[in-house]
Design a protein around this motif. Structure first.
Motif, PDB file in Angstrom:
ATOM      1  N   LEU A 114      30.153  30.998 -23.276  1.00 39.75           N
ATOM      2  CA  LEU A 114      30.057  31.299 -21.720  1.00 39.75           C
ATOM      3  C   LEU A 114      31.023  30.201 -21.139  1.00 39.75           C
ATOM      4  O   LEU A 114      31.030  29.143 -21.536  1.00 39.75           O
ATOM      5  CB  LEU A 114      28.754  30.989 -21.189  1.00 39.75           C
ATOM      6  CG  LEU A 114      27.779  32.485 -21.899  1.00 39.75           C
ATOM      7  CD1 LEU A 114      26.530  31.985 -21.319  1.00 39.75           C
ATOM      8  CD2 LEU A 114      28.287  33.781 -21.271  1.00 39.75           C
ATOM      9  N   PRO A 115      31.562  30.487 -19.827  1.00 40.56           N
ATOM     10  CA  PRO A 115      32.126  29.237 -19.106  1.00 40.56           C
ATOM     11  C   PRO A 115      30.947  27.974 -18.945  1.00 40.56           C
ATOM     12  O   PRO A 115      29.700  28.474 -18.720  1.00 40.56           O
ATOM     13  CB  PRO A 115      32.426  29.784 -17.787  1.00 40.56           C
ATOM     14  CG  PRO A 115      31.597  31.311 -17.709  1.00 40.56           C
ATOM     15  CD  PRO A 115      31.145  31.684 -19.209  1.00 40.56           C
ATOM     16  N   PRO A 116      31.317  27.021 -18.686  1.00 40.35           N
ATOM     17  CA  PRO A 116      30.517  26.006 -18.345  1.00 40.35           C
ATOM     18  C   PRO A 116      29.669  26.080 -17.376  1.00 40.35           C
ATOM     19  O   PRO A 116      30.082  26.812 -16.406  1.00 40.35           O
ATOM     20  CB  PRO A 116      31.318  24.472 -18.283  1.00 40.35           C
ATOM     21  CG  PRO A 116      32.808  25.244 -18.155  1.00 40.35           C
ATOM     22  CD  PRO A 116      32.818  26.671 -18.572  1.00 40.35           C
ATOM     23  N   SER A 117      28.704  25.504 -17.168  1.00 38.94           N
ATOM     24  CA  SER A 117      27.700  25.602 -15.903  1.00 38.94           C
ATOM     25  C   SER A 117      28.184  24.574 -14.750  1.00 38.94           C
ATOM     26  O   SER A 117      29.054  24.036 -15.069  1.00 38.94           O
ATOM     27  CB  SER A 117      26.189  25.004 -16.385  1.00 38.94           C
ATOM     28  OG  SER A 117      25.280  25.130 -15.370  1.00 38.94           O
ATOM     29  N   ASP A 118      27.626  25.239 -13.500  1.00 35.00           N
ATOM     30  CA  ASP A 118      28.027  24.304 -12.516  1.00 35.00           C
ATOM     31  C   ASP A 118      26.970  23.096 -12.365  1.00 35.00           C
ATOM     32  O   ASP A 118      27.282  22.335 -11.298  1.00 35.00           O
ATOM     33  CB  ASP A 118      28.168  25.225 -11.228  1.00 35.00           C
ATOM     34  CG  ASP A 118      27.024  26.065 -10.991  1.00 35.00           C
ATOM     35  OD1 ASP A 118      26.085  26.386 -11.663  1.00 35.00           O
ATOM     36  OD2 ASP A 118      26.619  26.286  -9.814  1.00 35.00           O
ATOM     37  N   LYS A 119      26.029  23.207 -13.255  1.00 38.51           N
ATOM     38  CA  LYS A 119      24.800  21.968 -13.065  1.00 38.51           C
ATOM     39  C   LYS A 119      25.436  21.076 -13.982  1.00 38.51           C
ATOM     40  O   LYS A 119      26.029  21.290 -15.192  1.00 38.51           O
ATOM     41  CB  LYS A 119      23.837  22.655 -13.557  1.00 38.51           C
ATOM     42  CG  LYS A 119      23.289  23.900 -12.762  1.00 38.51           C
ATOM     43  CD  LYS A 119      22.753  23.744 -11.624  1.00 38.51           C
ATOM     44  CE  LYS A 119      22.215  24.891 -10.821  1.00 38.51           C
ATOM     45  NZ  LYS A 119      21.732  25.035  -9.374  1.00 38.51           N
ATOM     46  N   SER A 120      25.148  19.727 -13.624  1.00 42.67           N
ATOM     47  CA  SER A 120      25.375  18.657 -14.370  1.00 42.67           C
ATOM     48  C   SER A 120      24.262  18.081 -15.293  1.00 42.67           C
ATOM     49  O   SER A 120      23.141  18.012 -14.778  1.00 42.67           O
ATOM     50  CB  SER A 120      25.742  17.682 -13.384  1.00 42.67           C
ATOM     51  OG  SER A 120      25.861  16.249 -14.076  1.00 42.67           O
ATOM     52  N   LYS A 121      24.726  17.622 -16.615  1.00 39.96           N
ATOM     53  CA  LYS A 121      23.394  17.051 -17.389  1.00 39.96           C
ATOM     54  C   LYS A 121      23.116  15.794 -16.902  1.00 39.96           C
ATOM     55  O   LYS A 121      22.077  15.402 -17.090  1.00 39.96           O
ATOM     56  CB  LYS A 121      24.033  16.895 -18.760  1.00 39.96           C
ATOM     57  CG  LYS A 121      25.018  16.103 -19.097  1.00 39.96           C
ATOM     58  CD  LYS A 121      25.246  15.920 -20.498  1.00 39.96           C
ATOM     59  CE  LYS A 121      26.116  14.625 -20.680  1.00 39.96           C
ATOM     60  NZ  LYS A 121      26.511  14.601 -22.116  1.00 39.96           N
ATOM     61  N   ILE A 122      23.965  15.181 -16.146  1.00 41.23           N
ATOM     62  CA  ILE A 122      23.371  13.720 -15.680  1.00 41.23           C
ATOM     63  C   ILE A 122      22.541  13.844 -14.217  1.00 41.23           C
ATOM     64  O   ILE A 122      21.620  13.080 -14.213  1.00 41.23           O
ATOM     65  CB  ILE A 122      24.857  13.078 -15.024  1.00 41.23           C
ATOM     66  CG1 ILE A 122      25.649  12.650 -16.321  1.00 41.23           C
ATOM     67  CG2 ILE A 122      24.383  11.661 -14.430  1.00 41.23           C
ATOM     68  CD1 ILE A 122      26.996  12.158 -16.135  1.00 41.23           C
ATOM     69  N   VAL A 123      22.737  14.669 -13.547  1.00 40.14           N
ATOM     70  CA  VAL A 123      21.780  14.982 -12.430  1.00 40.14           C
ATOM     71  C   VAL A 123      20.555  15.577 -12.837  1.00 40.14           C
ATOM     72  O   VAL A 123      19.602  15.181 -12.700  1.00 40.14           O
ATOM     73  CB  VAL A 123      22.599  16.117 -11.521  1.00 40.14           C
ATOM     74  CG1 VAL A 123      21.457  16.530 -10.527  1.00 40.14           C
ATOM     75  CG2 VAL A 123      23.695  15.400 -10.792  1.00 40.14           C
ATOM     76  N   ALA A 124      20.552  16.458 -13.952  1.00 44.31           N
ATOM     77  CA  ALA A 124      19.392  16.927 -14.547  1.00 44.31           C
ATOM     78  C   ALA A 124      18.379  15.875 -15.113  1.00 44.31           C
ATOM     79  O   ALA A 124      17.448  15.879 -14.983  1.00 44.31           O
ATOM     80  CB  ALA A 124      19.611  18.133 -15.772  1.00 44.31           C
ATOM     81  N   GLY A 125      19.389  15.136 -16.002  1.00 45.85           N
ATOM     82  CA  GLY A 125      18.573  13.957 -16.679  1.00 45.85           C
ATOM     83  C   GLY A 125      17.879  13.109 -15.588  1.00 45.85           C
ATOM     84  O   GLY A 125      16.979  12.579 -15.936  1.00 45.85           O
ATOM     85  N   VAL A 126      18.924  12.620 -14.866  1.00 45.12           N
ATOM     86  CA  VAL A 126      18.172  11.537 -13.877  1.00 45.12           C
ATOM     87  C   VAL A 126      16.949  12.195 -12.781  1.00 45.12           C
ATOM     88  O   VAL A 126      16.075  11.307 -12.745  1.00 45.12           O
ATOM     89  CB  VAL A 126      19.369  10.944 -12.886  1.00 45.12           C
ATOM     90  CG1 VAL A 126      18.801  10.439 -11.526  1.00 45.12           C
ATOM     91  CG2 VAL A 126      20.459  10.248 -13.747  1.00 45.12           C
ATOM     92  N   LEU A 127      17.186  13.418 -12.533  1.00 43.19           N
ATOM     93  CA  LEU A 127      16.068  13.937 -11.814  1.00 43.19           C
ATOM     94  C   LEU A 127      14.777  14.070 -12.739  1.00 43.19           C
ATOM     95  O   LEU A 127      13.584  13.714 -12.375  1.00 43.19           O
ATOM     96  CB  LEU A 127      16.291  15.587 -11.414  1.00 43.19           C
ATOM     97  CG  LEU A 127      17.077  15.427 -10.274  1.00 43.19           C
ATOM     98  CD1 LEU A 127      17.607  17.058 -10.160  1.00 43.19           C
ATOM     99  CD2 LEU A 127      16.665  14.988  -9.024  1.00 43.19           C
ATOM    100  N   GLN A 128      14.933  14.220 -13.973  1.00 44.65           N
ATOM    101  CA  GLN A 128      13.868  14.219 -14.888  1.00 44.65           C
ATOM    102  C   GLN A 128      13.083  12.998 -15.033  1.00 44.65           C
ATOM    103  O   GLN A 128      12.031  12.803 -15.088  1.00 44.65           O
ATOM    104  CB  GLN A 128      14.162  14.915 -16.309  1.00 44.65           C
ATOM    105  CG  GLN A 128      14.175  16.300 -16.269  1.00 44.65           C
ATOM    106  CD  GLN A 128      12.975  17.184 -16.182  1.00 44.65           C
ATOM    107  OE1 GLN A 128      12.773  17.629 -15.079  1.00 44.65           O
ATOM    108  NE2 GLN A 128      12.547  17.337 -17.485  1.00 44.65           N
ATOM    109  N   ILE A 129      13.978  11.862 -15.008  1.00 45.29           N
ATOM    110  CA  ILE A 129      13.614  10.657 -15.160  1.00 45.29           C
ATOM    111  C   ILE A 129      13.021  10.031 -13.859  1.00 45.29           C
ATOM    112  O   ILE A 129      11.865   9.421 -14.097  1.00 45.29           O
ATOM    113  CB  ILE A 129      14.816   9.742 -15.853  1.00 45.29           C
ATOM    114  CG1 ILE A 129      15.035   9.978 -17.204  1.00 45.29           C
ATOM    115  CG2 ILE A 129      14.405   8.194 -15.817  1.00 45.29           C
ATOM    116  CD1 ILE A 129      16.262   9.228 -17.907  1.00 45.29           C
ATOM    117  N   LEU A 130      13.506  10.143 -12.713  1.00 43.08           N
ATOM    118  CA  LEU A 130      12.934   9.547 -11.908  1.00 43.08           C
ATOM    119  C   LEU A 130      12.135  10.395 -11.067  1.00 43.08           C
ATOM    120  O   LEU A 130      10.932   9.875 -10.556  1.00 43.08           O
ATOM    121  CB  LEU A 130      14.444   9.390 -10.732  1.00 43.08           C
ATOM    122  CG  LEU A 130      15.506   8.499 -10.859  1.00 43.08           C
ATOM    123  CD1 LEU A 130      16.457   8.672  -9.828  1.00 43.08           C
ATOM    124  CD2 LEU A 130      14.952   7.213 -11.058  1.00 43.08           C
TER     125      LEU A 130
END
Length: 166
Positions: free
Chosen positions: A94-110
């Motif tokens: 599949l084509p890559p997502s428009d979502k960022s792993k960095i944004v997702a990870g930071v949101l999960q942590i903060l």
């Protein structure tokens, strides 16, 4: 002599996928909070495929992809000499997502109550993390916090199965 596939050891990827699928069953109402917590704990402690397989014996589909039988419809392929073998994984096709792993990870942590998983489109997992965090008066926040670290370190996929971008 071939090894029984159920006796193969599992890694973090398989344990995480099993937890995500269990979260989907929980959010669909197939598991009570207690059953869900017990099964996620067992998934985290699993050492072999058989350990994880037992968690899904009484549940309908979906099941983790590594527990599904291989597709009988696809003929086996023999690689050409000198060619590089490829793995046919949905996230790689599949084509890559428009979502960022960095944004997702930071949101999960903060915001450690599933916000990063809402962002990636894993609503079932996000709701499970939210409920566990709320029902344990914040002590369950360790799950989304660790999930955030894993997202930052290894990445993941969005709700459509597409690889999160860097």
């Amino acid at each position: 002599m071939t090894q029984d596939p159920n006796e193969l050891r599992v890694g973090d990827t398989e344990r995480e996928e099993a937890s995500r699928v269990l979260a989907d069953h929980f959010s669909s109402g197939r598991l009570s909070m207690g059953e869900y917590e017990d099964r996620v704990g067992a998934a985290a402690a699993a050492r072999t495929r058989a350990d994880l397989s037992g968690l899904f014996n009484d549940l309908p589909a979906p099941h983790p992809t590594f527990l599904r039988p291989p597709s009988a419809s696809l003929p086996p392929t023999t690689p050409r000499p000198g060619s590089v073998p490829t793995v046919n994984r949905t996230a790689d096709v599949l084509p890559p997502s428009d979502k960022s792993k960095i944004v997702a990870g930071v949101l999960q942590i903060l915001l450690p109550f599933g916000i990063g998983r809402f962002y990636t489109g894993h609503t079932g997992l996000a709701l499970a993390q939210l409920f566990v965090t709320l029902l344990t008066l914040g002590m369950g926040a360790i799950w989304p916090f660790i999930d955030g670290i894993v997202l930052l370190a290894k990445g993941g996929v969005d709700g459509d199965g597409r690889r999160l971008r860097d």
